[in-house]
Write a protein that holds these residues in place. Structure first.
Motif, mmCIF file in Angstrom:
data_model
loop_
_atom_site.group_PDB
_atom_site.id
_atom_site.type_symbol
_atom_site.label_atom_id
_atom_site.label_comp_id
_atom_site.label_asym_id
_atom_site.label_seq_id
_atom_site.Cartn_x
_atom_site.Cartn_y
_atom_site.Cartn_z
ATOM 1 N N GLU A 61 -70.479 -37.042 71.740
ATOM 2 C CA GLU A 61 -71.439 -35.950 70.548
ATOM 3 C C GLU A 61 -72.383 -35.571 70.573
ATOM 4 O O GLU A 61 -73.320 -36.720 71.656
ATOM 5 N N ASP A 62 -72.942 -35.121 69.138
ATOM 6 C CA ASP A 62 -74.705 -34.781 69.352
ATOM 7 C C ASP A 62 -75.196 -36.612 69.250
ATOM 8 O O ASP A 62 -75.023 -37.515 68.962
ATOM 9 N N GLN A 63 -76.582 -36.921 70.035
ATOM 10 C CA GLN A 63 -77.201 -38.023 69.594
ATOM 11 C C GLN A 63 -77.696 -37.704 68.778
ATOM 12 O O GLN A 63 -78.245 -36.803 67.835
ATOM 13 N N TYR A 64 -78.222 -39.013 67.866
ATOM 14 C CA TYR A 64 -79.004 -39.379 66.503
ATOM 15 C C TYR A 64 -80.944 -38.631 67.217
ATOM 16 O O TYR A 64 -81.239 -38.940 68.423
ATOM 17 N N TRP A 65 -81.497 -37.779 66.437
ATOM 18 C CA TRP A 65 -82.915 -37.817 66.540
ATOM 19 C C TRP A 65 -83.837 -39.121 66.973
ATOM 20 O O TRP A 65 -83.238 -39.617 65.996
ATOM 21 N N HIS A 66 -84.847 -39.371 67.345
ATOM 22 C CA HIS A 66 -85.447 -40.265 67.492
ATOM 23 C C HIS A 66 -86.710 -39.517 68.904
ATOM 24 O O HIS A 66 -86.478 -39.060 69.349
ATOM 25 N N ARG A 67 -87.640 -40.788 68.675
ATOM 26 C CA ARG A 67 -88.554 -40.849 69.599
ATOM 27 C C ARG A 67 -88.615 -42.047 70.270
ATOM 28 O O ARG A 67 -87.761 -43.003 69.900
ATOM 29 N N ASP A 68 -89.224 -42.420 71.198
ATOM 30 C CA ASP A 68 -88.637 -43.674 72.342
ATOM 31 C C ASP A 68 -89.509 -44.197 71.776
ATOM 32 O O ASP A 68 -89.317 -45.177 72.859
ATOM 33 N N THR A 69 -90.939 -44.220 71.356
ATOM 34 C CA THR A 69 -91.462 -45.163 71.091
ATOM 35 C C THR A 69 -91.095 -46.218 69.475
ATOM 36 O O THR A 69 -90.878 -44.768 68.596
ATOM 37 N N SER A 77 -92.954 -46.316 57.490
ATOM 38 C CA SER A 77 -93.820 -45.195 58.751
ATOM 39 C C SER A 77 -93.289 -43.983 58.327
ATOM 40 O O SER A 77 -92.131 -43.622 58.699
ATOM 41 N N ASP A 78 -94.304 -43.103 58.589
ATOM 42 C CA ASP A 78 -94.316 -42.015 58.533
ATOM 43 C C ASP A 78 -94.380 -41.619 59.901
ATOM 44 O O ASP A 78 -94.509 -39.819 61.021
ATOM 45 N N GLY A 79 -94.561 -41.587 60.513
ATOM 46 C CA GLY A 79 -95.379 -42.131 62.417
ATOM 47 C C GLY A 79 -96.668 -41.755 61.924
ATOM 48 O O GLY A 79 -97.398 -41.057 63.583
ATOM 49 N N LYS A 80 -97.685 -41.890 60.910
ATOM 50 C CA LYS A 80 -98.838 -40.796 61.023
ATOM 51 C C LYS A 80 -99.995 -41.609 62.001
ATOM 52 O O LYS A 80 -101.012 -41.727 62.681
ATOM 53 N N GLN A 81 -99.457 -42.699 61.713
ATOM 54 C CA GLN A 81 -100.824 -43.690 62.764
ATOM 55 C C GLN A 81 -100.269 -43.109 64.041
ATOM 56 O O GLN A 81 -101.020 -42.989 65.340
ATOM 57 N N LEU A 82 -98.896 -43.660 64.829
ATOM 58 C CA LEU A 82 -98.668 -42.647 65.959
ATOM 59 C C LEU A 82 -99.790 -42.225 66.857
ATOM 60 O O LEU A 82 -99.758 -42.148 67.689
ATOM 61 N N SER A 113 -94.089 -32.498 67.984
ATOM 62 C CA SER A 113 -93.574 -33.510 66.642
ATOM 63 C C SER A 113 -94.315 -34.580 67.622
ATOM 64 O O SER A 113 -94.597 -35.212 66.775
ATOM 65 N N HIS A 114 -94.736 -34.054 68.248
ATOM 66 C CA HIS A 114 -95.587 -35.720 69.293
ATOM 67 C C HIS A 114 -96.821 -35.351 68.522
ATOM 68 O O HIS A 114 -97.558 -36.316 68.589
ATOM 69 N N ARG A 115 -97.565 -34.738 67.685
ATOM 70 C CA ARG A 115 -98.731 -34.985 67.120
ATOM 71 C C ARG A 115 -98.041 -35.044 65.363
ATOM 72 O O ARG A 115 -99.697 -34.264 64.927
ATOM 73 N N LEU A 116 -96.396 -34.369 64.982
ATOM 74 C CA LEU A 116 -96.763 -34.476 63.598
ATOM 75 C C LEU A 116 -96.104 -35.920 62.665
ATOM 76 O O LEU A 116 -94.969 -36.269 63.258
ATOM 77 N N ASN A 119 -92.185 -37.069 58.343
ATOM 78 C CA ASN A 119 -91.612 -35.401 57.115
ATOM 79 C C ASN A 119 -92.477 -33.780 57.380
ATOM 80 O O ASN A 119 -92.781 -33.329 56.740
ATOM 81 N N GLU A 120 -92.988 -33.658 58.826
ATOM 82 C CA GLU A 120 -93.626 -32.718 58.885
ATOM 83 C C GLU A 120 -92.234 -31.676 59.963
ATOM 84 O O GLU A 120 -92.597 -30.265 60.229
ATOM 85 N N PHE A 121 -91.577 -32.766 60.286
ATOM 86 C CA PHE A 121 -90.685 -32.221 61.326
ATOM 87 C C PHE A 121 -90.089 -30.842 61.053
ATOM 88 O O PHE A 121 -89.788 -29.278 62.007
ATOM 89 N N ASP A 122 -89.779 -30.471 59.560
ATOM 90 C CA ASP A 122 -89.009 -29.345 59.634
ATOM 91 C C ASP A 122 -90.040 -28.077 59.481
ATOM 92 O O ASP A 122 -89.339 -26.881 59.393
ATOM 93 N N THR A 123 -91.170 -27.913 59.977
ATOM 94 C CA THR A 123 -91.769 -26.977 60.309
ATOM 95 C C THR A 123 -92.122 -26.514 61.410
ATOM 96 O O THR A 123 -92.558 -25.413 62.185
ATOM 97 N N CYS A 124 -91.290 -27.933 62.620
ATOM 98 C CA CYS A 124 -90.881 -26.967 64.223
ATOM 99 C C CYS A 124 -90.219 -26.373 64.494
ATOM 100 O O CYS A 124 -89.051 -26.232 63.502
ATOM 101 N N SER A 125 -90.086 -26.099 65.628
ATOM 102 C CA SER A 125 -89.041 -24.992 65.650
ATOM 103 C C SER A 125 -88.001 -25.887 66.777
ATOM 104 O O SER A 125 -88.549 -26.962 66.902
#
Length: 179
Positions: A61-69, A77-82, A113-116, A119-125
């Motif tokens: 099945e589809d994997q879950y959405w994630h960052r490797d970091t 955390s929303d990842g803003k510092q990251l 998304s590596h720059r967002l 809560n901003e992912f919905d703006t990404c294609s």
């Protein structure tokens, strides 16, 4: 050599090796001149690497959405510092037996998304990247991504390499490693 197998979704497995170098990659791959030059250019100095295998069974099945970091924050955390940090982590995926295709679950990304913050992912294609056998896919570990479902009749194993700055502790996985 200790190997930990983590389930990363139904029919998806991460054979995590857990220390520098790795039993899953030879020096010919881990020290490939093209990858070495790319990492010297992007990470400059003081970095290390390790390897593992991602295994997607037919019918997975589809994997879950994630960052490797990790998010680099203890709570809420929303990842803003990251995303404000210089790039410090890169993942390389290398097909082992078949090309990555849409049918067998090629990796899908939230573009940019590596720059967002999260809560901003919905703006990404979204973009699913096919990778021919004999090639490699290199991406920033801060990029939000997932492996898609393997709808083919073949299992899809892939070697992964991780290159990261030495200050980043990537050796700890919650529920896997104990300190």
């Amino acid at each position: 050599f200790p190997v930990t197998i983590c389930q990363a979704g139904k029919g998806r497995y991460d054979l995590y090796q857990g220390f520098q170098g790795g039993i899953f990659g030879t020096d010919a791959v881990l020290r490939h001149p093209v990858l070495e030059e790319l990492m010297k250019e992007t990470l400059a100095n003081e970095y290390t690497n390790y390897s593992g295998i991602i295994y997607s069974q037919k019918g997975s099945e589809d994997q879950y959405w994630h960052r490797d970091t990790h998010t680099l924050s203890s709570h809420n955390s929303d990842g803003k510092q990251l995303v404000q940090l210089d790039d410090f982590y890169f993942t390389v995926l290398i097909p082992l037996t078949v090309s990555f295709t849409e049918e067998n679950g090629a990796t899908e990304f939230f573009v940019g998304s590596h720059r967002l913050s999260c809560n901003e992912f919905d703006t990404c294609s979204k973009c699913q990247v096919e990778v021919p056998l004999g090639s490699a896919l290199v991406f920033n570990g801060k990029m939000n991504h997932r492996g898609r479902a393997n709808r083919s009749e073949e299992d899809r194993p892939a070697l992964y390499l991780v290159y990261h700055k030495k200050w980043y502790n990537d050796q700890y996985r919650k529920g896997v490693d104990r300190f």
